[in-house]
Enzyme design. Structure first.
Site, PDB file in Angstrom:
ATOM      1  N   GLU A   3       0.853  -1.191   0.000  1.00 52.73           N
ATOM      2  CA  GLU A   3       0.000   0.000   0.000  1.00 52.73           C
ATOM      3  C   GLU A   3       0.884   1.235   0.000  1.00 52.73           C
ATOM      4  OE1 GLU A   3      -1.988   2.447   3.433  1.00 52.73           O
ATOM      5  OE2 GLU A   3      -2.961   0.490   3.292  1.00 52.73           O
ATOM      6  N   ASP A  59      12.028 -10.270   0.857  1.00 52.06           N
ATOM      7  CA  ASP A  59      11.370  -9.035   0.466  1.00 52.06           C
ATOM      8  C   ASP A  59       9.874  -9.213   0.638  1.00 52.06           C
ATOM      9  OD1 ASP A  59      10.501  -6.659  -0.626  1.00 52.06           O
ATOM     10  OD2 ASP A  59      11.532  -6.916  -2.534  1.00 52.06           O
ATOM     11  N   CYS A  66       7.503  -0.754   0.561  1.00 56.45           N
ATOM     12  CA  CYS A  66       8.666  -1.589   0.846  1.00 56.45           C
ATOM     13  C   CYS A  66       9.442  -1.189   2.090  1.00 56.45           C
ATOM     14  CB  CYS A  66       9.598  -1.649  -0.355  1.00 56.45           C
ATOM     15  SG  CYS A  66      10.359  -0.069  -0.815  1.00 56.45           S
ATOM     16  N   ARG A  83      -4.257  -2.720  10.805  1.00 59.36           N
ATOM     17  CA  ARG A  83      -4.398  -3.764   9.786  1.00 59.36           C
ATOM     18  C   ARG A  83      -4.329  -3.197   8.366  1.00 59.36           C
ATOM     19  NH1 ARG A  83      -5.247  -8.502  11.895  1.00 59.36           N
ATOM     20  NH2 ARG A  83      -6.110  -9.411  10.009  1.00 59.36           N
ATOM     21  N   HIS A  98      14.257   0.998  -3.560  1.00 60.14           N
ATOM     22  CA  HIS A  98      13.563  -0.134  -2.956  1.00 60.14           C
ATOM     23  C   HIS A  98      14.411  -0.707  -1.820  1.00 60.14           C
ATOM     24  CE1 HIS A  98      10.826  -3.492  -2.740  1.00 60.14           C
ATOM     25  NE2 HIS A  98      11.809  -4.348  -2.889  1.00 60.14           N
TER      26      HIS A  98
END
Length: 131
Positions: A40, A122, A70, A65, A107
């Protein structure tokens, strides 16, 4: 009083115990995580910023929740791995899906040492993540 981080995390990802500190355990944790906690990036798109301190990550990814991107997901995951007993560190990476040029390192991935071998973990790549 809040439950210890590991207990709350395991409950969030649907596991009752962390499993062994080996490759099988790492795969099990990673699979449960990506099944339970979605990628998200809404906070980034809404200009809210991203906070990587453990208290805020616990609140967002576990208590609320919600999902995360990343850096959020892998920051939480590396702390969990270390608490369980894995030797893990964060690394920068490039996402190259479909790219024809070298892109910047935007990332986060994790390096996990198990029995003298390095493994990549990952939990925050979204649609291009583990199947």
């Amino acid at each position: 009083m809040a439950a210890p981080l590991l207990d709350a995390y395991l409950n969030r990802i649907g596991l009752t115990d962390p499993g062994p500190v080996d490759v099988t355990g790492l795969r099990r944790l990673q699979a449960a995580h990506v099944e339970a906690i979605p990628f998200e990036n809404l906070d980034i798109l809404l200009g809210r910023g991203v906070h990587l301190d453990l208290a805020r990550l616990r609140d967002k990814l576990i208590a609320q929740r919600r999902g995360g991107y990343c850096f959020e997901q892998n920051t939480l995951f590396v702390e969990i791995l270390r608490e369980i007993g894995f030797t893990a560190s964060q690394m920068e990476a490039r996402v190259r899906a479909g790219a024809t040029a070298v892109l910047p390192r935007t990332h986060m991935v994790l390096a996990v040492e198990i029995d003298g071998q390095s493994w990549l973990a990952d939990v925050g790549l979204g649609g291009e993540g583990p199947c």
